[in-house]
Design a protein around this motif. Structure first.
Motif, PDB file in Angstrom:
ATOM      1  N   LYS B  13       0.839  -1.188   0.000  1.00  0.00           N
ATOM      2  CA  LYS B  13       0.000   0.000   0.000  1.00  0.00           C
ATOM      3  C   LYS B  13       0.879   1.243   0.000  1.00  0.00           C
ATOM      4  O   LYS B  13       1.827   1.346   0.771  1.00  0.00           O
ATOM      5  CB  LYS B  13      -0.866  -0.013   1.260  1.00  0.00           C
ATOM      6  CG  LYS B  13      -1.623   1.258   1.522  1.00  0.00           C
ATOM      7  CD  LYS B  13      -2.225   1.192   2.924  1.00  0.00           C
ATOM      8  CE  LYS B  13      -2.462   2.591   3.472  1.00  0.00           C
ATOM      9  NZ  LYS B  13      -3.465   3.317   2.721  1.00  0.00           N
ATOM     10  N   SER B  16      -3.196   5.748  -0.227  1.00  0.00           N
ATOM     11  CA  SER B  16      -4.497   5.229  -0.637  1.00  0.00           C
ATOM     12  C   SER B  16      -5.377   5.036   0.592  1.00  0.00           C
ATOM     13  O   SER B  16      -4.936   5.226   1.721  1.00  0.00           O
ATOM     14  CB  SER B  16      -4.319   3.885  -1.339  1.00  0.00           C
ATOM     15  OG  SER B  16      -3.658   2.988  -0.484  1.00  0.00           O
ATOM     16  N   CYS B  17      -6.607   4.612   0.348  1.00  0.00           N
ATOM     17  CA  CYS B  17      -7.567   4.519   1.447  1.00  0.00           C
ATOM     18  C   CYS B  17      -7.775   3.078   1.917  1.00  0.00           C
ATOM     19  O   CYS B  17      -8.621   2.839   2.761  1.00  0.00           O
ATOM     20  CB  CYS B  17      -8.901   5.100   1.015  1.00  0.00           C
ATOM     21  SG  CYS B  17      -9.801   4.025  -0.111  1.00  0.00           S
ATOM     22  N   ASP B  18      -7.099   2.113   1.365  1.00  0.00           N
ATOM     23  CA  ASP B  18      -7.262   0.690   1.724  1.00  0.00           C
ATOM     24  C   ASP B  18      -8.493   0.036   1.106  1.00  0.00           C
ATOM     25  O   ASP B  18      -8.727  -1.153   1.296  1.00  0.00           O
ATOM     26  CB  ASP B  18      -7.351   0.478   3.247  1.00  0.00           C
ATOM     27  CG  ASP B  18      -6.033   0.750   3.932  1.00  0.00           C
ATOM     28  OD1 ASP B  18      -5.253   1.578   3.405  1.00  0.00           O
ATOM     29  OD2 ASP B  18      -5.775   0.147   4.980  1.00  0.00           O
ATOM     30  N   GLY B  19      -9.275   0.818   0.382  1.00  0.00           N
ATOM     31  CA  GLY B  19     -10.530   0.269  -0.159  1.00  0.00           C
ATOM     32  C   GLY B  19     -10.300  -0.888  -1.121  1.00  0.00           C
ATOM     33  O   GLY B  19     -11.081  -1.841  -1.156  1.00  0.00           O
ATOM     34  N   CYS B  20      -9.226  -0.817  -1.891  1.00  0.00           N
ATOM     35  CA  CYS B  20      -8.987  -1.882  -2.862  1.00  0.00           C
ATOM     36  C   CYS B  20      -8.522  -3.159  -2.169  1.00  0.00           C
ATOM     37  O   CYS B  20      -8.924  -4.257  -2.529  1.00  0.00           O
ATOM     38  CB  CYS B  20      -7.972  -1.428  -3.909  1.00  0.00           C
ATOM     39  SG  CYS B  20      -8.627  -0.118  -4.965  1.00  0.00           S
ATOM     40  N   GLN B  21      -7.673  -2.993  -1.144  1.00  0.00           N
ATOM     41  CA  GLN B  21      -7.285  -4.175  -0.363  1.00  0.00           C
ATOM     42  C   GLN B  21      -8.506  -4.802   0.289  1.00  0.00           C
ATOM     43  O   GLN B  21      -8.616  -6.014   0.383  1.00  0.00           O
ATOM     44  CB  GLN B  21      -6.285  -3.786   0.721  1.00  0.00           C
ATOM     45  CG  GLN B  21      -4.964  -3.281   0.186  1.00  0.00           C
ATOM     46  CD  GLN B  21      -4.009  -3.002   1.330  1.00  0.00           C
ATOM     47  OE1 GLN B  21      -3.544  -3.911   1.990  1.00  0.00           O
ATOM     48  NE2 GLN B  21      -3.749  -1.733   1.567  1.00  0.00           N
ATOM     49  N   LEU B  22      -9.402  -3.927   0.738  1.00  0.00           N
ATOM     50  CA  LEU B  22     -10.639  -4.435   1.346  1.00  0.00           C
ATOM     51  C   LEU B  22     -11.432  -5.298   0.369  1.00  0.00           C
ATOM     52  O   LEU B  22     -12.036  -6.292   0.757  1.00  0.00           O
ATOM     53  CB  LEU B  22     -11.523  -3.271   1.788  1.00  0.00           C
ATOM     54  CG  LEU B  22     -11.425  -2.848   3.247  1.00  0.00           C
ATOM     55  CD1 LEU B  22     -12.391  -1.710   3.513  1.00  0.00           C
ATOM     56  CD2 LEU B  22     -11.735  -4.040   4.163  1.00  0.00           C
ATOM     57  N   GLU B  45      -2.868  -5.603   5.785  1.00  0.00           N
ATOM     58  CA  GLU B  45      -4.289  -5.385   6.046  1.00  0.00           C
ATOM     59  C   GLU B  45      -4.941  -6.653   6.615  1.00  0.00           C
ATOM     60  O   GLU B  45      -5.919  -6.592   7.338  1.00  0.00           O
ATOM     61  CB  GLU B  45      -4.973  -4.999   4.727  1.00  0.00           C
ATOM     62  CG  GLU B  45      -6.446  -4.738   4.819  1.00  0.00           C
ATOM     63  CD  GLU B  45      -6.777  -3.264   4.998  1.00  0.00           C
ATOM     64  OE1 GLU B  45      -5.874  -2.424   4.817  1.00  0.00           O
ATOM     65  OE2 GLU B  45      -7.934  -2.974   5.328  1.00  0.00           O
ATOM     66  N   GLU B  61      -1.350  -1.085  -4.129  1.00  0.00           N
ATOM     67  CA  GLU B  61      -2.435  -0.119  -4.010  1.00  0.00           C
ATOM     68  C   GLU B  61      -1.810   1.233  -3.711  1.00  0.00           C
ATOM     69  O   GLU B  61      -0.814   1.309  -3.003  1.00  0.00           O
ATOM     70  CB  GLU B  61      -3.356  -0.552  -2.858  1.00  0.00           C
ATOM     71  CG  GLU B  61      -4.522   0.388  -2.602  1.00  0.00           C
ATOM     72  CD  GLU B  61      -5.163   0.140  -1.237  1.00  0.00           C
ATOM     73  OE1 GLU B  61      -6.157  -0.594  -1.191  1.00  0.00           O
ATOM     74  OE2 GLU B  61      -4.660   0.680  -0.235  1.00  0.00           O
ATOM     75  N   GLY B  62      -2.403   2.296  -4.204  1.00  0.00           N
ATOM     76  CA  GLY B  62      -1.989   3.634  -3.818  1.00  0.00           C
ATOM     77  C   GLY B  62      -1.060   4.303  -4.809  1.00  0.00           C
ATOM     78  O   GLY B  62      -0.395   3.663  -5.619  1.00  0.00           O
TER      79      GLY B  62
END
Ligand code: SF4
Ligand code: SF4
Lengths: 375, 262, 285
Positions: B13, B16-22, B45, B61-62
């Protein structure tokens, strides 16, 4: 003449408008899923219906290139609203369709046809242009040397309740394409809407059967005269004229015309025109496998000649530019189709004109190309 | 990835907001299968265990916004056989790339009490601006199906098949009514890559470009038409300057639009 | 079609459904190109094929590709397919081993006009992997050599390493095929001719009233072949070419393989040149 007797095939009956509900009920009871026009999200779409109240009663359409707006009217017509973005191909040739599954075991691959569990459809309110479009897709899927069993199954079981248009949109040009506005064949029942009643033509045994128990009378010569009047009025309403006598050669003679570049500067290659077109039949086939790769589902999905991957060939692409893809669409639709199937691929429904986000109008582009001469 | 050892996967990461990992964690049904097929070496995460590289596949991500990010992304690249960016930030610079057209110092001064603690680059840039990227999954957030398609294709050894055509294709297949044609709602779906399942138009909103520019995108023509329909310039710019606004096609269309009168 | 039936129509076999076929042999040809011998597990699936036809080969999870059948039509039980590892599907086929299965359906397409060819001189012109769909024709000609007049094969590749079936050339020669093999460039170990295919035309005398030209190869090569043949007064009607396009179905449903009015899967892949002349070789068409 209420009751058990039903009018004979090719007879004409008249029934009070609300009696249409009984026809729909009869169809439901026979196991049909009714699909008809209904208002949703600001447009007339095709969806499952059961009740006449779900029809777009009191709506009309103000339509031109790139825009389509529903308007309220005082009319109580059930079928006064011209065609929206959906067409019947959605049900006969669905946008996504499972073809087969493949499983791998110790002996290798086995292939299993997918089951299509769809009920028989009764199409309520098929207009003449769309009836022609269905028959054009029949040419592709069932009338050739090889028949598509999935399309054939849905098609053979479909009940068609057609309507004669009493209102045309400004985008309509069926008179030029000789596909309307009056339905002539290929229906089970065909309605003409009068202010207080429907005149119904019986096209088949099945059509006759669903009128059992419906409050009908034989249509009089006067009724039939009114039908003719309505059809003449609709024909007069259709302003858009397209010359077709010089097709397909006109387009073949302009394959290298620079005007295609001018269209390509506007075209987004978004594919909307092909996906709303009731005759466009192109599809892609995709494999979807699980993580282990032992189970795969193969599906067919609507494709479009505007999509780059459509013309992928190994080591490149045969139509890399938007210009070549637009040219392919129009040259096929209005030209090559005639050589392939003996008739045009366009039925003049106007959908591609209305639903193009940048107002590209196939009829105007054709006249411009014509006026520019061969190149 | 045809070898017998499980491929080694790492998920990194940046900004970024972590949304894609989520989205990866949201692959509930498939996550166990994935965990059985790959060795998850680095995915903070999900778990704190860290296994050193090299990795077969790195999901990143990010966007790159600091000197430290630049170092890290180079490090990731050195350590990974295949580098895949996930999401609009990594693939296009993200919403934070909006600052690329502004004065960052001014931003930091007005937002942070002690701007001297802030060490940031003047621009937020996609990973591909710094190292070679093997494959990009677009979207804000990415779609689970697309992530699954990419992982599946890597596991069975073929090229991932993600659509590059317009959002319109998804709208039409789903049966959505075009919001632009029927109600004049500003929508950049006709120049945006599919993948979201035509989410916004399905809820009567215009597309604002999460998946970035489609193949052979023609933003100038669409923008021109939107303006002719009476849609305000500011509104069109808002759509273009979204999560993928730093992507070349959207950026240059927005720049051209800026030069026209409002 | 207004006769409505509530009954399930009798199920027709889905023409898109592949049948399992087993890999009987794999023969490497040149770098990145091998020939796969495939046999349907169910002998009933086998229908025989004609020279120039193709099969659809499906590797589940990867997809399906159209591949010309390149073996002897007289022994159709095991069909050979020369495959170049160019995309996801063909690369995956390249990882198969003898005994593995694939899905297969076919044969499809319009073959070379063998009957018309009887009693005629044949000029077979091919480049690179384009020789594959012509090999069944060559083998068939050798079987019935006396039914044909002169038979010439002009075959070219970029380098000697790009040539297919070189191990069979002697047999073909002995079978009565006049072989003209050339490469665009070669090192000193190459004993044959160097130069592009159309140049080979200059060395050959043709009876233009009695010759059929059969060609398959890169479109640019076929363009020159057509030009050279016509320059020698061979009529367009006597020139046949095999075309290639992307295909998703091979039965005229998917629309991908259109070239003007033609569906390459149905009217092609082999076309009488006169029937596609207005659309052949047009830029991006
Ligand atoms: S003509 Fe219009 S609807 Fe069709 S691809 Fe071009 S922009 Fe889209
Ligand atoms: S080409 Fe346009 S007008 Fe013609 S049938 Fe298709 S959508 Fe309708």
């Amino acid at each position: 003449m209420v009751g058990s007797t039903a009018p004979r095939v090719s007879a004409t009956a008249i029934l009070p408008k609300p009696a249409l509900q009984r026809v729909l009920d009869n169809l439901c009871q026979s196991g049909f899923q009714l699909i008809g026009p209904t208002v949703r999200d600001g447009a007339v779409i095709l969806d499952a219906i059961r009740n006449i109240s779900e029809l777009p009663i009191g709506w009309t359409l103000e339509q031109k290139a790139g825009s389509s707006h529903l308007l309220r009217t005082h009319s109580t017509d059930y079928f006064g609203c011209p065609v929206g973005p959906h067409s019947w191909k959605r049900y006969l040739f669905p946008p996504h369709f499972d073809l087969l599954t493949a499983h791998r075991n110790s002996h290798g691959w086995t292939f299993e046809p997918a089951r299509d569990d769809s009920p028989p459809f009764a199409f309520i309110g098929v207009r003449s242009c769309d009836l022609h479009a269905i028959s054009i897709q029949d040419d592709v899927f069932v009338n050739g040397a090889v028949s598509d069993p999935h399309y054939a199954r849905r098609r053979e079981r479909a009940f068609i309740l057609a309507v004669n248009c009493n209102t045309a949109a400004s985008t309509c040009f069926c008179t030029s394409m000789k596909t309307g506005p009056r339905v002539l064949s290929g229906f089970d029942l065909a309605l003409t809407e009068l202010p207080e009643s429907f005149v119904i033509e019986i096209g088949s045994e099945a059509g006759s059967n669903v009128l059992a128990g419906v409050d009908w009378q034989p249509a009089s010569a006067f009724d039939l005269g009114r039908v003719t009047q309505i059809m003449q009025r609709t024909e007069r309403q259709i302003q858009r004229q397209v010359t077709t006598s010089d097709l397909p050669q006109l387009l073949y003679d302009r394959i290298d015309h620079p005007y295609w570049d001018a269209i390509a500067a506007r075209c987004l290659s978004c594919a909307n025109c092909t996906l709303v077109c009731p005759t466009c039949f192109c599809s892609t086939v995709e494999d979807h496998s699980d993580l282990t790769g032992t189970n795969t589902k193969r599906t067919r999905a609507w494709d479009s000649c505007f999509i780059l991957d459509f013309s992928h060939v190994h080591g490149g692409n045969s139509r890399p530019t938007v210009k070549s893809r637009f040219r392919q669409w129009m040259t096929h639709k209005l030209g090559a189709w005639i050589d392939q199937f003996g008739r045009s691929g366009c039925v003049g429904c106007g959908r591609c004109i209305a639903w193009c986000p940048v107002e590209i109008d196939i009829t105007e582009e054709l006249s411009t190309l014509r006026s520019q001469g061969a190149r | 990835m045809a070898g017998d050892a499980k491929p080694r996967l790492a998920v990194f990461k940046l900004a970024s907001c972590d949304g894609c990992q989520l989205q990866m964690l949201n692959l509930e049904d498939e996550l166990l299968d994935i965990a059985g097929k790959v060795e998850i070496c680095y995915f903070l995460e999900a778990r704190s265990q860290i296994l050193d590289g090299p990795y077969d596949v790195a999901l990143v991500e990010g966007s790159v916004t600091t000197e430290h990010d630049v170092e890290r992304v180079r490090d990731i690249r050195r350590n990974s056989q295949m580098l895949i960016t996930i999401g609009a930030c990594a693939s296009a610079g993200g919403i934070q790339a909006l600052r690329n057209m502004q004065d960052v110092d001014e931003y930091t001064r007005s937002i942070y009490a002690n701007p001297s603690y802030i060490h940031t680059l003047s621009q937020s840039t996609p990973v591909a601006a710094h190292v070679t990227v093997d494959f990009a999954i677009n979207g804000c957030p990415i779609s689970r199906q697309q992530l699954l398609e990419v992982l599946t294709s890597l596991l069975i050894g073929r090229a991932p098949q993600l659509p590059t055509y317009s959002v319109c294709v998804e709208c039409k297949r789903k049966g959505n009514v075009c919001v632009l044609v029927s109600r004049g709602i500003a929508c950049i779906g006709p120049i945006t890559q599919a993948g979201c399942g035509a989410l916004c138009p399905g809820f009567n909103r215009g597309c604002f470009g999460c998946y970035g520019p489609m193949e052979s995108a023609n933003p100038d023509s669409l923008c021109h038409r939107l303006a002719m329909r009476g849609i305000r310039r500011a509104e069109i710019l808002r759509l273009l300057n979204g999560f993928t606004g730093w992507a070349e096609e959207f950026r240059s269309a927005a720049e051209k639009l800026e030069k026209t009168s409002p | 079609m207004s006769a409505t039936t509530m009954f399930e129509p009798a199920a027709i076999a889905d023409p898109m459904l592949p049948y399992p076929a087993v890999v009987r042999a794999i023969r490497p040809e040149t770098y990145g190109i091998s020939t796969f011998s495939l046999e349907y597990l169910d002998p009933a699936a086998q229908a025989g094929f004609a020279p120039g036809q193709f099969n659809m080969i499906h590797l589940p999870g990867f997809g399906e590709v159209a591949i010309s059948i390149c073996s002897d039509p007289n022994t159709p039980k095991v069909m050979e397919h020369t495959i170049r590892y160019a995309g996801s599907v063909t690369r995956a086929i390249g990882r198969l081993r003898v005994g593995d299965t694939v899905g297969m359906r076919g044969p499809y397409g319009n073959p070379w006009p063998m009957q018309l060819a009887e009693g005629k001189d044949l000029m077979i012109v091919s480049g690179g992997i384009g020789l594959a769909p012509l090999r069944p024709l060559i083998l068939e000609v050798i079987h019935r050599r006396s039914s044909f007049g002169r038979v010439l094969l002009l075959y070219g590749g970029r380098t000697p390493q790009d040539l297919l079936y070189t191990g069979e050339f002697e047999k073909w020669q002995d079978g009565g095929i006049e072989m003209n093999v050339s490469v665009d460039r070669a090192d000193e170990t190459w004993k044959g001719q160097v130069g592009v295919i159309p140049m080979a035309f200059y060395r050959i005398r043709l009876d233009h009233r009695n010759t059929l030209v059969f060609s398959c190869g890169p479109e640019i090569m076929m363009r020159f072949v057509i030009y050279e043949a016509m320059a020698r007064r061979i009529p367009k009607e006597a020139i046949y070419v095999s075309m290639e396009r992307n295909m998703k179905c091979a039965i005229g449903f998917c629309g991908h393989c259109q070239l003007g009015p033609a569906f390459i899967c149905k009217q092609g892949p082999v076309f009488q040149f006169s029937t596609i002349e207005p659309f052949f070789g047009r830029e991006e068409f």
